[in-house]
Design a protein around this motif. Structure first.
Motif, PDB file in Angstrom:
ATOM      1  N   PRO A 188       0.823  -1.214   0.000  1.00  0.00           N
ATOM      2  CA  PRO A 188       0.000   0.000   0.000  1.00  0.00           C
ATOM      3  C   PRO A 188       0.855   1.262   0.000  1.00  0.00           C
ATOM      4  O   PRO A 188       1.213   1.794   1.055  1.00  0.00           O
ATOM      5  CB  PRO A 188      -0.791  -0.137   1.312  1.00  0.00           C
ATOM      6  CG  PRO A 188       0.111  -0.919   2.216  1.00  0.00           C
ATOM      7  CD  PRO A 188       0.870  -1.861   1.328  1.00  0.00           C
ATOM      8  N   VAL A 189       1.188   1.759  -1.178  1.00  0.00           N
ATOM      9  CA  VAL A 189       2.140   2.868  -1.281  1.00  0.00           C
ATOM     10  C   VAL A 189       1.573   4.078  -2.025  1.00  0.00           C
ATOM     11  O   VAL A 189       2.300   5.040  -2.264  1.00  0.00           O
ATOM     12  CB  VAL A 189       3.421   2.399  -2.001  1.00  0.00           C
ATOM     13  CG1 VAL A 189       4.075   1.257  -1.233  1.00  0.00           C
ATOM     14  CG2 VAL A 189       3.130   1.954  -3.435  1.00  0.00           C
ATOM     15  N   ALA A 190       0.281   4.061  -2.354  1.00  0.00           N
ATOM     16  CA  ALA A 190      -0.279   5.068  -3.260  1.00  0.00           C
ATOM     17  C   ALA A 190      -0.143   6.489  -2.728  1.00  0.00           C
ATOM     18  O   ALA A 190       0.009   7.439  -3.502  1.00  0.00           O
ATOM     19  CB  ALA A 190      -1.743   4.754  -3.540  1.00  0.00           C
ATOM     20  N   THR A 191      -0.172   6.680  -1.408  1.00  0.00           N
ATOM     21  CA  THR A 191      -0.151   8.037  -0.856  1.00  0.00           C
ATOM     22  C   THR A 191       1.253   8.550  -0.565  1.00  0.00           C
ATOM     23  O   THR A 191       1.416   9.668  -0.100  1.00  0.00           O
ATOM     24  CB  THR A 191      -0.975   8.081   0.442  1.00  0.00           C
ATOM     25  OG1 THR A 191      -0.374   7.207   1.413  1.00  0.00           O
ATOM     26  CG2 THR A 191      -2.414   7.644   0.190  1.00  0.00           C
ATOM     27  N   ALA A 192       2.263   7.756  -0.830  1.00  0.00           N
ATOM     28  CA  ALA A 192       3.635   8.123  -0.461  1.00  0.00           C
ATOM     29  C   ALA A 192       4.417   8.671  -1.650  1.00  0.00           C
ATOM     30  O   ALA A 192       4.228   8.233  -2.797  1.00  0.00           O
ATOM     31  CB  ALA A 192       4.363   6.906   0.102  1.00  0.00           C
TER      32      ALA A 192
END
Length: 244
Positions: A188-192
């Motif tokens: 889960p890396v979409a916001t980084a």
């Protein structure tokens, strides 16, 4: 760990073989000369000639070096043993200390450079590097403009579900490392903010070695040990079949 560094200007030799890239740097006064080439199985045969060539480019000899810095891991077992054995051998021969450098912090330092070296207080970044066997070496750091790098979460070995759960509970602001591309869509890396590729590993190694030396973070050669996070290096046949 020793106290204040006695040499000015410092002359450091740094090497890292924790990944598929052989990275070396020579730090002399305000200059950092670097070398990068294919690592892995080739590192043990190409390291010393490349090291001597880099010293020659800097106008230095082995006997003029104040300390040897090494990437201590985590990383590939054979690579870590190569870095440690060469660093220890050189340090014993030169009667100088060793400066251990966290190999994941090298990735963080490179990402910090790619981000333009932001001056925000406690700039945070997770590093996630492919450890093979569907696992990841990961650590969390923060860079303070005054105090430098701080470890928030020490290097660990994670399977994908465990690391995903941790990041879902507390989403990272920034992530660096090749796990972003190796495990694309599985974390889960979409916001980084993301830096999947290291652009200048040897230069980052050189800067960290210099910072560690100035902070007095050096040890006797026989205390220079690798950071191993895995006690097995391959899956069994049954484990491979179970993941097929």
């Amino acid at each position: 760990m020793h106290a204040a560094a006695p040499f000015s200007p410092v002359r450091l030799l740094a090497l890292d073989t924790a990944t598929d890239t052989l990275a070396m740097a020579v730090v002399h006064a305000d200059r950092i000369l670097t070398h990068e080439s294919a690592g892995g199985a080739q590192a043990s045969t190409t390291l010393m000639p490349a090291l001597l060539d880099l010293l020659a480019q800097a106008g230095l000899t082995l006997s003029s070096i104040h300390a040897v810095a090494m990437g201590r891991g985590p990383g590939a077992f054979t690579g870590l043993r190569t870095a440690v054995s060469v660093a220890q051998g050189l340090a014993f021969g030169l009667a100088c200390p060793v400066v251990p450098v966290d190999s994941l912090l090298i990735v963080a330092e490179d990402a910090f450079e790619q981000a333009g070296r932001p001056v925000a207080h406690a700039w945070p970044v997770w590093v996630a590097v492919d450890a093979r066997m569907n696992e990841v070496y990961a650590a969390e750091y923060a860079h303070d403009p005054v105090a430098g790098w701080q470890v928030r979460t020490p290097p660990g070995l994670y399977d994908l579900p465990t690391l995903s759960a941790r990041w879902l509970a507390q989403p990272p602001q920034a992530i660096a490392g090749n796990a972003l591309s190796v495990f694309a869509g599985q974390l889960p890396v979409a916001t980084a903010a993301q830096w999947p590729q290291v652009q200048a590993r040897a230069a980052a190694l050189g800067r960290l070695a210099q910072q560690a030396w100035l902070a007095g973070a050096h040890v006797p050669a026989d205390d220079a040990l690798p950071l191993y996070l895995r006690d097995k290096v391959a899956l069994t046949i049954a484990e491979r079949e179970g993941r097929a």
